[in-house]
Design a protein around this motif. Structure first.
Motif, short mmCIF file in Angstrom:
data_model
loop_
_atom_site.label_atom_id
_atom_site.label_comp_id
_atom_site.label_asym_id
_atom_site.label_seq_id
_atom_site.Cartn_x
_atom_site.Cartn_y
_atom_site.Cartn_z
N ALA A 165 6.26 -43.15 6.33
CA ALA A 165 5.86 -41.74 6.18
C ALA A 165 4.39 -41.62 5.80
N ASP A 166 3.70 -40.72 6.49
CA ASP A 166 2.34 -40.35 6.09
C ASP A 166 2.39 -39.29 5.01
N ALA A 167 3.45 -38.46 5.08
CA ALA A 167 3.58 -37.39 4.09
C ALA A 167 5.04 -37.23 3.70
N VAL A 168 5.27 -36.99 2.43
CA VAL A 168 6.62 -36.74 1.92
C VAL A 168 6.62 -35.32 1.35
N LEU A 169 7.55 -34.51 1.85
CA LEU A 169 7.62 -33.11 1.46
C LEU A 169 8.89 -32.86 0.66
N VAL A 170 8.74 -32.40 -0.55
CA VAL A 170 9.89 -32.23 -1.43
C VAL A 170 10.04 -30.77 -1.82
N SER A 171 11.27 -30.28 -1.75
CA SER A 171 11.52 -28.89 -2.15
C SER A 171 12.32 -28.83 -3.44
N GLN A 172 11.93 -27.87 -4.29
CA GLN A 172 12.65 -27.63 -5.53
C GLN A 172 12.72 -26.12 -5.75
N VAL A 173 13.95 -25.61 -5.78
CA VAL A 173 14.12 -24.16 -5.95
C VAL A 173 14.68 -23.84 -7.33
N VAL A 174 15.62 -24.66 -7.79
CA VAL A 174 16.20 -24.42 -9.12
C VAL A 174 15.19 -24.81 -10.20
N THR A 175 14.98 -23.89 -11.14
CA THR A 175 14.00 -24.15 -12.20
C THR A 175 14.63 -24.19 -13.58
N GLN A 176 15.98 -24.13 -13.61
CA GLN A 176 16.64 -24.15 -14.92
C GLN A 176 16.23 -25.40 -15.68
N ARG A 177 15.93 -25.22 -16.97
CA ARG A 177 15.47 -26.32 -17.84
C ARG A 177 14.31 -27.10 -17.21
N ASP A 178 13.49 -26.42 -16.45
CA ASP A 178 12.31 -27.04 -15.81
C ASP A 178 12.69 -28.22 -14.92
N ALA A 179 13.88 -28.14 -14.31
CA ALA A 179 14.33 -29.24 -13.45
C ALA A 179 13.32 -29.54 -12.36
N HIS A 180 12.70 -28.50 -11.81
CA HIS A 180 11.74 -28.72 -10.71
C HIS A 180 10.56 -29.56 -11.17
#
Ligand code: B12
Length: 249
Positions: A165-180
């Motif tokens: 991979a040249d780039a890794v794209l990560v998604s985080q939507v849930v922010t409860q307890r700063d999980a993201h």
């Protein structure tokens, strides 16, 4: 300069009126409404008017309060991350990758941790895209692997290695307890551990509640917030990978 100072607009220019909503863990009654107004007062709303109150299940009430704040906004003191790369068409992205990399640009994406909100990363990666723009899979010179939801950091690192991979794209939507924040920090640390600096893929995090200014703090190269479109991401990848970073053959 007075032109740089603004106040909220409600009924009239500069009247300072704002609307806020919140939930209190109390059943809906007169006391609950009083409690909502007390909170609004402590938040600096004066006067504060309760415009909506509705019980949400047992023992919780949702409120909307309208009121006046006295705070001023100094536009000169606003700090945001402006786009610092050109917005390219798909044709230009493909041409730049062909010309500068002479191979396909490999992208691996995932929603990590326990987060199962894949609509955002799918909007960026899958052909169907969002807001009238096609996703990265549509770009001929990009090779895209979307791992989907609830991917562990170890699985992501391994996939990045296999895919080169040249780039890794990560998604985080849930922010409860700063999980993201925790998940992205864990992910970036794992990539730093697993790859020598020169071969580490570009790390990109995205989701509606990220502060785009936090990239360095989270150990990633870029953060994209709400309303991101695939074209912005493709343009950034080309900019970062073909201009600034030494590209491993
Ligand atoms: C759809 C949805 C679900 C679906 C998800 C289906 C799926 N396959 O994705 C289901 C029903 C499964 C679900 C479950 C849950 N959900 Co939900 N869900 C939503 C909802 C309504 C919409 C999210 C969405 O799809 N937005 C549309 C996409 C296109 O927008 P986006 O994600 O912001 O993505 C854009 C940008 O942020 C950015 N982007 C996003 N990721 C990335 C990544 C990269 C690399 C880049 C560049 C850009 C980028 O680009 C995208 C396009 O512009 C939101 C509320 C809301 N209105 O936002 C709640 C919401 C996210 N859910 C929430 C919650 C609490 C849950 C549950 C915990 C509920 C429960 N008690 O079970 C579970 C958790 C499940 C889990 N393990 O993750 C909360 C989160 C609260 C918080 N503070 O974290 C929200 C905010 C609702 C709320 N107000 O309470 N949910």
């Amino acid at each position: 300069m007075s032109g740089q100072i603004v106040r909220p607009y409600g009924d009239m220019t500069g009247d300072g009126m704002v609307q806020v909503s919140f939930t209190l863990p109390v059943p809906h009654d007169k006391r609950a409404e009083g409690a909502a107004l007390q909170l609004a007062g402590k938040m600096g709303l004066d006067p504060a008017m309760l415009v909506h109150a509705r019980q949400m299940g047992d023992g919780y009430t949702f409120f909307v309060v309208y009121g006046r704040v006295s705070h001023l906004v100094d536009l000169d003191a606003v700090r945001v991350l402006e786009r610092d790369y050109p917005l390219l068409t798909a044709k230009d992205v493909n041409a730049a990758v062909r010309r500068r990399m002479r191979r396909k640009l490999s992208v691996v994406g995932a929603c990590i941790g326990t987060d199962a909100h894949t609509v955002g990363i799918d909007a960026i990666l899958n052909v169907k895209g969002i807001a009238g723009e096609k996703g990265l899979e549509y770009y001929r010179e990009l090779k895209v692997l979307n791992l989907g939801a609830q991917v562990t950091v170890a699985e992501l690192v391994e996939a990045a290695r296999v895919e080169k991979a040249d780039a890794v794209l990560v998604s985080q939507v849930v922010t409860q307890r700063d999980a993201h924040l925790h998940n992205v920090r864990e992910m970036s640390a794992a990539f730093r551990e697993a790859f020598p600096a020169a071969r580490r893929p570009l790390l990109v995090a995205g989701g509606p509640r990220f502060d785009e200014m936090m990239a360095a703090d989270l150990g990633v190269d870029r953060i994209f917030g709400r309303g991101t479109t695939p074209r912005e991401v493709a343009s950034y990848l080309v900019h970062a990978l073909t201009n600034q970073k030494a590209v491993a053959a």
